[in-house]
Design an enzyme around this catalytic site. Structure first.
Site: not given
Length: 547
Positions: A380, A519, A521
């Site tokens: 990001c 994102h 993750e």
């Protein structure tokens, strides 16, 4: 219809309620049941996305664009079930909905009260999707007795009576403090916590007791007697070296069996725990280790980067190495050269964030990784800082920066390589935003498709050219500068399907340097590591062997 498990907390509110919920969900899955986990947050924030990471920790984003509590990340990581907007509700959202209904006239002029209007709204929320799963696990945030949580406790009390007998149970987590001076565990806090719960009409069926020391049989019997539960429903929860030991540890203590017994489910399918044995083996038997720096601005509170740290752990498990994460304050590089602080790391990760503070340090970290050939993953804002670094130091745009920082300062200082995203395509319609819109829930949120460049590193990492990832941002790299940057070697290897929004950049002449606007993750799991983190850790391992 689903059976409901309501999970409440005593003085243990910050000591593992979300983890216990997630582990129980995983154990029920291992027995062949379908589950969904929900979080009822008693606090008044309608949108956790407006809260400071120092106060709240990470904001977890769902596929359908909800900004939620980080506990939903635990739920997904342990069960693999994608969370939805309906899996998280706060007091703020409930009150907001009730007031909107009142203004529309839905209540026909009645006086609006906590009971029944607020509690009915909570109960309606609980019912959403209960025909899709076998078990619905609902965690009530906070601590029993908190004034903010009373409407939720009243709602679940009513809900349990509305349902047929035997379709709802209550699981309560408490702490058994150990007094070193006298060498004993104290059960009185648990007794008082249960008494507080009983005073509002809720009697726990299962007690989970956090303890640093083994619980003697005498204490277990005492807890069962004074808290009015069966002795085999008093479950010990001991400290663990890794959160991924929790399913096996809770199973060993009989948590899943106690829950099934409370529902009267007998005989129950035996659990298949091979996947969790494999996870535990990979955690405890690594074949090497790497050290990765996370250069961020919220490093004083690690929960601000909870999913990133877990995703790195998953990447390590996939490569059978231990990942040592070290937190580096990006503001340090505002005053000092980055090289002495970063040269001993095997890889560098720059996470997301908001605001200008610390960004110059993140830019220096990206520059160090590019020039020294150190594996770099920018997420990001970390991608945006890598693009700004490339624009300044490679493409000759010395005043390159982000429009976000100019908006924050109230003065134009930078050439906006990163600009405020004013519109984008979501599904079959266009979303428009203004710079002065409300902060909460107005970003580009949730899952969006991206198209990867064939033959690029990311296409090889994913093994496909079509991906879907979760976003949370309101600023975007401007494609106006794409050609100039690509002429100097920065490849725009991932774009939105309409070709208007950059999703991924990478240096073609670098061992491993990738920046992503989304994102990744948020979608990583211990038994299914995200491809980017898996390959990022692999690159870190290779780099460690070169040193």
């Amino acid at each position: 219809m689903a059976r409901y498990i309501f999970i409440t907390g005593g003085v243990v509110s910050s000591l593992g309620k979300g983890l216990a919920s997630a582990a129980l969900g995983a154990l029920l899955q291992a027995r062949g049941y379908t589950v969904r986990l929900r979080k009822l947050d008693p606090y008044l924030n309608v949108d956790p996305g407006t809260m400071s990471p120092f106060e709240h920790g990470e904001v977890f984003v769902t596929d359908d664009g909800a900004e939620t509590d980080l506990d939903l990340g635990h739920y997904e990581r342990f069960t693999g079930v994608p969370a939805r907007m309906s899996d998280s509700v706060s007091s703020g959202r409930v009150y907001s909905t009730v007031l909107e209904k009142e203004r529309r006239g839905d209540y026909l002029g009645k006086t609006i009260q906590v009971v029944p209007h607020v509690t009915n709204e909570i109960k309606d929320f609980l019912k959403v999707g209960d025909d899709e799963v076998d078990f619905m696990l609902c965690e009530i945030g906070g601590t029993v007795g908190d004034i903010e949580g009373l409407p939720f406790f009243e709602a679940i009390r009513q809900f349990s009576h509305d349902k047929p007998r035997g379709e709802c149970i209550f699981m309560h987590l408490t702490l058994l403090p150990y007094l070193a001076a006298s060498g004993e565990l104290k059960t009185k806090p648990t007794q008082h916590s249960v008494k507080e719960l009983q005073s509002i009409g809720i009697a726990p069926d299962v007690l989970v007791c956090r303890s640093e020391h083994p619980i003697p049989e005498r204490e277990r019997e005492k807890i069962a007697l004074f808290c009015n539960v069966r002795k085999d429903s008093v479950v010990a929860a001991y400290d663990l070296k890794s959160i991924y030991e929790a399913p096996l540890a809770y199973h060993a203590q009989g948590l899943d069996q106690a829950v099934l017994d409370a529902f009267g489910i007998s005989p129950a399918p035996q659990p298949k725990l091979d996947i969790w044995h494999d996870v535990q083996d990979r955690i405890h038997n690594p074949e090497g280790e790497v050290t990765i720096a996370i250069v961020g601005k919220y490093v004083q509170l690690e929960d601000a980067y909870k999913s990133i740290k877990e995703a790195l752990t998953h990447g390590g498990m996939a490569n059978r190495v231990k990942v040592n994460v070290e937190w580096v304050d990006a503001e340090l590089f505002d005053r000092e050269d980055a090289a002495p602080h970063l040269e001993h790391y095997n890889a560098i990760l720059v996470p997301g964030g908001f605001g200008e503070r610390g960004t110059e340090g993140k830019i220096k970290a990206a520059q160090f990784a590019r020039e020294k050939g150190v594996p770099y993953l920018g997420i990001c804002l970390g991608m945006q800082m890598a693009v700004i670094e490339a624009a300044r130091n490679v493409a000759g745009l010395t005043t390159a920066g982000s429009e976000e920082f100019d908006h924050e300062a109230g003065v134009r200082r930078f050439e906006p390589v990163v600009y405020h995203l004013k519109e984008w395509v979501q599904g079959n319609h266009t979303v428009a935003r203004k710079a002065d819109d409300d902060k909460g829930g107005t970003m580009r949120l949730g899952a969006y498709d991206a198209t990867l460049k064939p033959g690029s590193r990311v296409a090889n990492v994913y093994g496909t050219t079509a991906i879907e990832e979760r976003h949370r941002h309101r600023y975007e790299v401007d494609t106006k500068y794409r050609q100039q940057l690509e002429d100097h070697g920065l490849c725009f290897s991932g774009m939105s399907p309409d070709g208007k929004l950059p999703e991924i950049v990478e240096w073609t002449d670098h061992p491993w340097f990738i920046g992503v606007q989304f994102h990744p993750e948020l979608k990583s799991k211990p038994f299914a590591p995200h491809p980017l983190f898996k390959d990022f850790v692999r690159a870190a391992v290779e780099n460690s062997r070169l040193v």
